[in-house]
Design an enzyme around this catalytic site. Structure first.
Site, short mmCIF file in Angstrom:
data_model
loop_
_atom_site.label_atom_id
_atom_site.label_comp_id
_atom_site.label_asym_id
_atom_site.label_seq_id
_atom_site.Cartn_x
_atom_site.Cartn_y
_atom_site.Cartn_z
N LYS A 164 0.82 -1.22 0.00
CA LYS A 164 0.00 0.00 0.00
C LYS A 164 0.85 1.26 0.00
O LYS A 164 2.05 1.24 0.30
CB LYS A 164 -0.96 -0.02 1.20
CG LYS A 164 -2.12 -0.98 0.96
CD LYS A 164 -3.17 -0.93 2.03
CE LYS A 164 -4.29 -1.93 1.70
NZ LYS A 164 -5.31 -1.98 2.77
N ARG A 196 -3.43 -10.03 5.32
CA ARG A 196 -3.93 -10.06 3.93
C ARG A 196 -2.82 -9.55 3.01
O ARG A 196 -2.44 -8.39 3.08
CB ARG A 196 -5.18 -9.16 3.85
CG ARG A 196 -5.83 -9.14 2.48
CD ARG A 196 -7.05 -8.22 2.47
NE ARG A 196 -7.71 -8.19 1.18
CZ ARG A 196 -7.30 -7.47 0.14
NH1 ARG A 196 -6.24 -6.69 0.24
NH2 ARG A 196 -7.95 -7.52 -1.00
C1 PT1 Z 1 -7.79 -4.46 3.65
C2 PT1 Z 1 -8.14 -4.41 2.26
C3 PT1 Z 1 -9.25 -5.21 1.85
N1 PT1 Z 1 -7.48 -3.67 1.35
C4 PT1 Z 1 -9.52 -5.97 4.05
N2 PT1 Z 1 -9.91 -5.99 2.76
C5 PT1 Z 1 -7.88 -3.64 0.07
N3 PT1 Z 1 -10.20 -6.73 4.95
C6 PT1 Z 1 -8.97 -4.42 -0.33
C7 PT1 Z 1 -3.04 2.31 -0.83
O1 PT1 Z 1 -2.98 3.16 0.08
O2 PT1 Z 1 -6.79 -3.76 4.12
N4 PT1 Z 1 -8.48 -5.23 4.50
N5 PT1 Z 1 -9.64 -5.19 0.56
C8 PT1 Z 1 -7.15 -2.77 -0.93
N6 PT1 Z 1 -7.32 -1.40 -0.62
C9 PT1 Z 1 -6.30 -0.45 -0.73
C10 PT1 Z 1 -6.30 0.66 0.10
C11 PT1 Z 1 -5.25 -0.65 -1.60
C12 PT1 Z 1 -5.25 1.55 0.07
C13 PT1 Z 1 -4.19 0.25 -1.68
C14 PT1 Z 1 -4.19 1.37 -0.82
O3 PT1 Z 1 -2.16 2.18 -1.71
#
Ligand code: PT1
Length: 284
Positions: free
Chosen positions: A223, A257
């Site tokens: 992330k 995850r």
């Molecule tokens: C997570 C999650 C998810 N993240 C759960 N499910 C994502 N339970 C999708 C960035 O800042 O943490 N927990 N499902 C993906 N979401 C992101 C959010 C991807 C922020 C990238 C960023 O780069």
């Protein structure tokens, strides 16, 4: 504590579990577009299982910052064949990363046993009733705002306390909808309407959420928080992701995850062995 997810029952605490990310989206931020064909996605899921993933999280809607929404029909078209293929060929728990009750219901029919709901800030009663009816596991994740705009508006007085109060309030609503606490996992939602300082505070204090008595999921793999701290591009964030996963596990995360399953399994094995050795030693 027990986690109950359809016909699965898991006892926690246990060695940290790895949840492998299986994105079936043309636009996911790291592996987007690589696994659009269902068969390739299933193969990738099976490789993650071989590498030690105990949960495979199948998602058809990207929720990274700025991502656009997807229709229910399109989301079903993406995830259902993959869930069907995986449940026929693998023994891992399958979670479905969706905010839509209609997608969740059909995913559970196909063999998913956990609903990973990143939309728990919104109106949820339909999804909760479905979780109550089916006995599926439920990941309650914190998000401030909606993916389209959440990073522009992120604002907290005291993020750790606010996320804790969000969980407490939502756990009441969930129970009122007939879901048993045993079905619920909690996730602070790294990067979901949070700036770097908020993400750091939540991870630094992750152990405080143990008081809620439910397994904790942590997702920080590749992330932007890692990019913010190091300048590394998404493709170069594996070392930071591993360090973050190890930190989270030491702070009490029960499920990590991640995109990079073999690497994370190896890193967590070391952390877990050292934790066990410390517990066994008379030096405490
Ligand atoms: C997570 C999650 C998810 N993240 C759960 N499910 C994502 N339970 C999708 C960035 O800042 O943490 N927990 N499902 C993906 N979401 C992101 C959010 C991807 C922020 C990238 C960023 O780069």
């Amino acid at each position: 504590m027990i986690l109950s997810a359809c016909h699965h029952r898991l006892e926690f605490p246990r060695r940290p579990m790895v949840m492998g990310i299986l994105n079936v989206t043309p636009d996911s931020f790291f592996d987007g577009g690589r696994f659009t064909l269902a068969e390739q996605a299933v193969e990738h899921g099976l490789r993650m299982e071989d590498a030690g993933a105990e949960v495979i999280d199948v998602g058809g809607e990207s929720t990274r910052p700025g991502a656009a929404p997807v229709s229910e029909a399109e989301e079903c078209r993406r995830v259902l064949p993959v869930i069907a293929g995986l449940s026929a060929r693998s023994r891992t728990l399958i979670s479905v990363d969706t905010r839509k009750p209609g997608v969740a219901r059909r995913a559970i029919d196909m063999g998913a046993c956990i609903v990973n709901d990143v939309g728990a800030a919104g109106e949820r009663s339909d999804l909760w009733r479905l979780v109550a009816e089916t006995g599926a596991g439920y990941v309650l994740m914190h998000m401030q705002g909606i993916p389209e705009t959440m990073q522009q508006t992120a604002c907290y007085e005291e993020v750790v306390g606010e996320v804790k109060r969000f969980f407490e309030a939502r756990l009441e609503g969930i129970r009122a909808a007939g879901v048993r606490l045993e079905q619920v996992l909690l996730d602070v939602g790294i990067g979901f309407g949070k700036r770097l300082e908020h993400n750091l505070q939540l991870l630094a204090c992750l152990g405080e959420f143990k008081i809620l008595g439910r397994p904790l999921v942590a997702g920080l793999s590749r992330k932007s928080m890692i990019g913010d701290l190091t300048g590394a591009a998404v493709a170069d964030r594996l070392p930071g992701s591993l360090a973050g996963a190890c930190w989270a596990a030491l702070e009490g995360a029960d499920v990590l995850r991640v995109h990079d399953v073999p690497e994370t399994v190896q890193a967590l094995r070391i952390v877990d062995s050292l934790s066990q050795a410390r517990r066994a030693s008379s030096r405490g």
